[in-house]
Design a protein around this motif. Structure first.
Motif, mmCIF file in Angstrom:
data_model
loop_
_atom_site.group_PDB
_atom_site.id
_atom_site.type_symbol
_atom_site.label_atom_id
_atom_site.label_comp_id
_atom_site.label_asym_id
_atom_site.label_seq_id
_atom_site.Cartn_x
_atom_site.Cartn_y
_atom_site.Cartn_z
ATOM 1 N N VAL A 104 -2.792 -4.308 -10.889
ATOM 2 C CA VAL A 104 -2.433 -4.580 -9.502
ATOM 3 C C VAL A 104 -2.350 -6.092 -9.340
ATOM 4 C CG1 VAL A 104 -3.095 -4.312 -7.083
ATOM 5 C CG2 VAL A 104 -3.555 -2.461 -8.714
ATOM 6 N N LYS A 106 -1.482 -9.840 -7.228
ATOM 7 C CA LYS A 106 -2.094 -10.467 -6.058
ATOM 8 C C LYS A 106 -1.464 -9.996 -4.749
ATOM 9 C CE LYS A 106 0.920 -14.442 -6.355
ATOM 10 N NZ LYS A 106 1.128 -15.786 -6.614
ATOM 11 N N ASP A 107 -0.226 -9.435 -4.816
ATOM 12 C CA ASP A 107 0.423 -8.901 -3.616
ATOM 13 C C ASP A 107 0.067 -7.444 -3.358
ATOM 14 O OD1 ASP A 107 1.734 -11.346 -3.192
ATOM 15 O OD2 ASP A 107 3.387 -10.767 -4.520
ATOM 16 N N GLY A 108 -0.736 -6.853 -4.243
ATOM 17 C CA GLY A 108 -1.136 -5.462 -4.093
ATOM 18 C C GLY A 108 -0.176 -4.468 -4.711
ATOM 19 N N ASP A 109 0.823 -4.957 -5.454
ATOM 20 C CA ASP A 109 1.778 -4.059 -6.108
ATOM 21 C C ASP A 109 1.182 -3.519 -7.402
ATOM 22 O OD1 ASP A 109 3.752 -4.507 -4.155
ATOM 23 O OD2 ASP A 109 4.414 -6.333 -5.181
#
Length: 154
Positions: A104, A106-109
């Protein structure tokens, strides 16, 4: 020599600096210049992947996480990659998956991050190995532009 003095290993510091420059240069090349697609099944379905790191032995890449991708990219799977340097031409490479993990950013993807080794017996690997060598040499010999008017050769 007293215990409060520290010895700096300049060779290690230089290697660390070169490695940091290499990774920065790779990110620029991979994100702005080099398009990479993977062909993973008998019908030739291709989809974009994102290169993370490359070396003479192999590479690390990622694709959006899905259960289908997780099941398709198991250890030992051969993956054909198309490394596009222009819109109409690519350099083929075959990679054998050695490990896969969920990641995952840092943008949560969510991504499926894969590492693998190159099939170095392919004729196209000769060109790919020169490209990899260029990335390493660029990191070692490139200079930061600080606005000087003169170019100094080291």
């Amino acid at each position: 020599m007293s215990d409060d003095k520290k010895v700096v290993d300049f060779t290690a510091k230089r290697k660390e600096s070169i490695e940091q420059k290499r990774r920065t240069f790779e990110r620029v090349v991979f994100q702005e210049f080099l398009g990479v697609y993977s062909v993973v099944d008998d019908q030739g379905t291709g989809f974009p992947i994102k290169l993370v790191d490359i070396s003479g032995d192999g590479l690390q890449f990622q694709l959006p996480f899905s259960l289908k991708a997780k099941n398709q990219f198991k250890s030992g799977t051969e993956v054909t990659l198309k490394l596009y340097f222009t819109k109409g031409s690519y350099l083929p490479a075959v990679v054998t998956v050695r490990h896969a993990s969920e990641y995952v950013d840092k943008d949560g993807d969510a991504w499926l991050r894969l590492g693998g080794t190159f099939d170095t017996s392919l004729p196209s690997f000769a060109a790919l190995s020169h490209f990899i060598s260029f990335i390493y040499q660029y990191a070692e010999y490139s200079c930061l532009d600080k606005g000087e008017n003169k170019v100094y050769f080291l």
